[in-house]
Scaffold this motif. Structure first.
Motif, short mmCIF file in Angstrom:
data_model
loop_
_atom_site.label_atom_id
_atom_site.label_comp_id
_atom_site.label_asym_id
_atom_site.label_seq_id
_atom_site.Cartn_x
_atom_site.Cartn_y
_atom_site.Cartn_z
N TYR A 131 0.30 -1.31 0.36
CA TYR A 131 0.34 -0.05 0.03
C TYR A 131 1.02 1.41 -0.22
O TYR A 131 2.30 1.53 0.12
CB TYR A 131 -1.49 0.20 1.19
N CYS A 132 0.07 2.44 -0.63
CA CYS A 132 1.13 3.73 -0.02
C CYS A 132 0.98 4.00 0.90
O CYS A 132 0.44 4.02 2.46
CB CYS A 132 -0.05 5.14 -0.60
N GLN A 133 2.13 4.42 1.94
CA GLN A 133 2.78 4.41 2.77
C GLN A 133 1.87 5.90 3.63
O GLN A 133 1.53 5.34 5.14
CB GLN A 133 4.27 4.63 3.39
N HIS A 134 1.06 6.51 2.89
CA HIS A 134 0.46 7.90 3.46
C HIS A 134 -0.96 7.34 3.38
O HIS A 134 -1.83 7.45 4.61
CB HIS A 134 0.70 9.20 2.82
N ARG B 62 4.89 -0.26 0.78
CA ARG B 62 5.56 0.66 1.63
C ARG B 62 6.16 2.37 0.40
O ARG B 62 6.69 2.72 0.99
CB ARG B 62 6.08 0.46 2.89
N ILE B 63 5.48 2.97 0.04
CA ILE B 63 5.93 3.81 -1.45
C ILE B 63 4.45 5.02 -1.38
O ILE B 63 3.87 4.83 -0.84
CB ILE B 63 5.64 2.82 -2.84
#
Length: 248
Positions: free
Chosen positions: A48-51, A60-61
């Protein structure tokens, strides 16, 4: 001996043994509301998107949307993808009166939250994204309120005094009865009115904003901006599931 108290205790024990000590999905006997095999079937949100926790193909991008326009909230907790059995259970709660599924879902979310927060970093307050009064009347209840109430109950058992509070009257109100989000395309969701919500009541400095599902994130972001404008210093997002993009 207090016979009245004893009888109440025994009745509670029998009720728990008969109705609560079993999996709410397959009905097998277990110590929690969800057995291990059923939980193994939940679509975990692992990449997933880290944010914003948007499901991606890499771990974790930051997705392109967050790099271009970072969301206003501090962190997002979204342990599952909105597909498979998770989608079936949430739809059952919202559209088929399947409120008994709230307990296992909130049990798993509370466990995930405990794993995600350091002891001294818990929010002070839980708020939930509400439905419009006419939608609540049509459905018979507000599913996010029922979920947040059960979630807070679970966290209270695990955290004690450190548990965030849940206001009796949610200060976040929906004032415009927009179309149901599940019936809209992504483009239509992003064009939805941004002034559909208002605040009516005190909020804490560190707020956890709960919703059942996060799709485009437009509703979450609009509510977050409203909370920050009203004096919140940090807003964390808690959702059961995040909807993958079609190309995922």
């Amino acid at each position: 001996m207090d016979w009245k108290k004893l009888s109440t205790t025994k009745i509670s024990e029998v009720y728990k043994r008969l109705f609560l000590n079993q999996c709410y999905i397959c009905n097998i006997k277990c110590q929690s509301s969800l057995c291990h095999p059923c939980h193994e079937g939940f679509p975990a949100n692992l990449k997933y998107c880290q944010h914003c926790k948007r499901p991606t193909h890499r771990t974790r991008i930051s997705c392109g949307q967050c790099q271009t326009n970072p969301p206003p909230y501090r962190t997002c907790i979204a342990p599952y993808r909105f597909e498979g059995i998770i989608k079936t259970l949430i739809h059952s709660i919202k559209f088929n009166q399947g409120t008994h599924y709230i307990r296992p879902l909130m049990y798993r979310l509370s466990k995930h939250l405990i794993e995600s927060y350091p002891p001294e970093s818990w929010p002070e307050q839980i708020l939930y994204v509400p439905s419009h009064p006419s939608r609540i009347k049509e459905r018979g209840f507000c599913q996010t309120r029922a979920m947040a109430t059960q979630l807070r109950k679970n966290l209270k058992e695990l955290l004690g005094e450190k548990c965030p509070t849940l206001p009796k009257h949610n200060p976040l109100k929906k004032i415009k009865n927009t179309k149901a989000q599940h019936s809209l395309s992504r483009k239509e969701r992003l064009k939805s009115p941004q002034s559909s919500y208002q605040l009516d009541g005190p909020i804490a400095k560190h707020v956890a904003l709960f919703d059942d599902v996060m799709t485009t994130g437009s509703t979450i972001e609009n509510c977050t901006k409203l909370l920050l404008k009203a004096g919140a210093e940090r807003v964390d997002i808690w959702v059961i599931a995040r909807t993958p993009d079609k190309e995922y």
